[in-house]
Design an enzyme around this catalytic site. Sequence first.
Site, PDB file in Angstrom:
ATOM      1  N   PRO A 254       0.854  -1.198   0.000  1.00 42.81           N
ATOM      2  CA  PRO A 254       0.000   0.000   0.000  1.00 42.81           C
ATOM      3  C   PRO A 254       0.892   1.250   0.000  1.00 42.81           C
ATOM      4  O   PRO A 254       1.555   1.552   0.989  1.00 42.81           O
ATOM      5  CB  PRO A 254      -0.795  -0.129   1.306  1.00 42.81           C
ATOM      6  CG  PRO A 254      -0.045  -1.092   2.151  1.00 42.81           C
ATOM      7  CD  PRO A 254       0.884  -1.897   1.305  1.00 42.81           C
TER       8      PRO A 254
ATOM      9  N   ASP B  98       5.879   2.386   2.259  1.00 41.04           N
ATOM     10  CA  ASP B  98       4.976   1.266   2.528  1.00 41.04           C
ATOM     11  C   ASP B  98       4.143   1.655   3.750  1.00 41.04           C
ATOM     12  O   ASP B  98       4.672   1.738   4.873  1.00 41.04           O
ATOM     13  CB  ASP B  98       5.833   0.006   2.793  1.00 41.04           C
ATOM     14  CG  ASP B  98       4.982  -1.241   3.008  1.00 41.04           C
ATOM     15  OD1 ASP B  98       3.784  -1.113   3.330  1.00 41.04           O
ATOM     16  OD2 ASP B  98       5.547  -2.349   2.858  1.00 41.04           O
ATOM     17  N   HIS B  99       2.858   1.877   3.532  1.00 34.81           N
ATOM     18  CA  HIS B  99       2.015   2.405   4.620  1.00 34.81           C
ATOM     19  C   HIS B  99       1.771   1.370   5.717  1.00 34.81           C
ATOM     20  O   HIS B  99       1.263   1.707   6.783  1.00 34.81           O
ATOM     21  CB  HIS B  99       0.687   2.884   4.026  1.00 34.81           C
ATOM     22  CG  HIS B  99       0.057   4.009   4.800  1.00 34.81           C
ATOM     23  ND1 HIS B  99       0.555   4.476   6.000  1.00 34.81           N
ATOM     24  CD2 HIS B  99      -1.043   4.772   4.543  1.00 34.81           C
ATOM     25  CE1 HIS B  99      -0.211   5.447   6.449  1.00 34.81           C
ATOM     26  NE2 HIS B  99      -1.181   5.654   5.578  1.00 34.81           N
ATOM     27  N   ARG B 100       2.150   0.112   5.469  1.00 32.38           N
ATOM     28  CA  ARG B 100       2.036  -0.882   6.554  1.00 32.38           C
ATOM     29  C   ARG B 100       3.108  -0.649   7.604  1.00 32.38           C
ATOM     30  O   ARG B 100       2.980  -1.063   8.756  1.00 32.38           O
ATOM     31  CB  ARG B 100       2.210  -2.306   5.982  1.00 32.38           C
ATOM     32  CG  ARG B 100       1.114  -2.726   5.043  1.00 32.38           C
ATOM     33  CD  ARG B 100       1.472  -4.020   4.354  1.00 32.38           C
ATOM     34  NE  ARG B 100       2.723  -3.925   3.622  1.00 32.38           N
ATOM     35  CZ  ARG B 100       3.321  -4.930   3.003  1.00 32.38           C
ATOM     36  NH1 ARG B 100       2.787  -6.144   3.055  1.00 32.38           N
ATOM     37  NH2 ARG B 100       4.447  -4.760   2.339  1.00 32.38           N
TER      38      ARG B 100
ATOM     39  N   ILE C 104       5.150   2.524   7.637  1.00 33.89           N
ATOM     40  CA  ILE C 104       5.375   3.946   7.920  1.00 33.89           C
ATOM     41  C   ILE C 104       4.041   4.686   7.852  1.00 33.89           C
ATOM     42  O   ILE C 104       3.290   4.533   6.871  1.00 33.89           O
ATOM     43  CB  ILE C 104       6.383   4.518   6.905  1.00 33.89           C
ATOM     44  CG1 ILE C 104       7.753   3.915   7.192  1.00 33.89           C
ATOM     45  CG2 ILE C 104       6.442   6.032   6.960  1.00 33.89           C
ATOM     46  CD1 ILE C 104       8.667   3.905   6.031  1.00 33.89           C
TER      47      ILE C 104
END
Length: 436
Positions: free
Chosen positions: A232, A408-410, A412
């Site tokens: 993501p 990577d929004h998982r 950060i």
Amino acid sequence: MAIQAVLVPDIGSFKDVEIIEVLVNVGDTIAVEDSLITIESDKSSMEIPSPVAGVIKELKVKVGDRISEGSLMVMMEVEEKIPLSPPFAKGEAQNSPPLKKEGAGEDFSSKPKPAASPQSVPAPASPKLDFSKAYATPSVRKFARELGADLNKVTGSGRKGRITQDDVKAYIKDVMSMGGVPGKSANSGNTLGVAPMPDIDFSQWGAIETVPLSRINKLTGEFLHRNWVHIPHVTQFDQADITDLEAFRKQLNEENAKSGLKITPLVFIMKAVVAGLKAYPRFNSSLDAKGENLIRKSYYNVGVAVDTPDGLVVPVFRDVDKKSIMQLSEELKEMSAKARDKKLKPADMQGGCFSISSLGGIGGTKFTPIVNAPEVAILGVSKSDIQPIWNGKEFAPRLMLPLSLSYDHRVIDGADGARFTTYLAKMLGDIRRLLV
Ligand code: CAO
């Protein structure tokens, strides 16, 4: 025990064709149907199987020889000598079971096994990997299947683009070096449950030319697609005031004019990134395969995307924290030359913590780079330009560098994304801070 001469059977329209592979050696124990040699004509290639079981005593052919029906291939020690040719060639050998076309389940009695070619393509043998369009001999297909390599992604270096066993090995090496799984393409398998891309005949609307993708294009495409689909992404845009940095860089370049070594903004950006990784260690981490743990790294290796005529490659610069601006400039020059000369080794592209994609020498204002997994963030750099910046009293002309950080929004969250670019802008705005 008897010694049997094994001759080339009826090979249809093939006459005086070249042997491109000898698949057996003296001493090999051969079962009925095991392939002995591969031959290739202008149109296609095929493997010639053994009609008998036994041990190879003598090779009567070598690569490059030309053969026709009735040519002697090998001498074999067999249990009991049987008449093979011409009766075998005509499909009358009693001891030999009917041969099968590779994977097709079709009776192919006593005929050689055709290898794939653009014109002559066996049906796919595996329901998972469809190699029907790949140009490779059955032995190479078998080898690829055993290793789970997707032949459609392998670029052939053999004659007329035929895929050799070495090409498969090189492909596996490349895939492994980029942290992937051979044969598992983000494009194959339709894991997203979306409709596949349509196969369109563009020539119906006008003249076209079909240009094969390079090996690098195929590999990069596979990884970019995988990363785009699995990660993501969020991209944070920012800009850094590099007016003072540019003045210093120009001064350094003037001082070093005789050395022939050019210092570009990129090496300062590499240094600023390392400072950012130290200040925000989550950016210097990777998710483990299960996505349950973060692996934090205490080394600072930075990958830099290099544009080559064959596509994009990302050599990794090791221990950037320990290197000077001059050392990094030297290394950047060497590595990009190596990349463009196709001399990078898999090890040169492994072990990165964070990547930079700099389009600053080309142009553009911002873009959304794709995270280079297993890294968790990548910095895109665009072309700097002079902008009127308000300094509290007036608008002053300042040289502003556009930054595009994808993460990577998982791993950060948005706040840290903005903190990281703000920190980078601070470091690049006053590079004395890199020493603090
Ligand atoms: N803003 C303005 N000018 C810049 C700049 C920036 N952000 N970055 C570099 N420049 C200037 C350099 O100073 C140099 O100017 P001079 O020739 O006047 O000295 C010029 O642009 C060319 O620089 P360069 O490209 O040769 O050197 P670099 O260190 O900036 O980059 C490399 C090296 C290997 C990264 C680059 O050549 C390259 O391949 N870039 C493309 C990477 C890419 O394709 N990324 C896309 C990935 S996503 O698909």
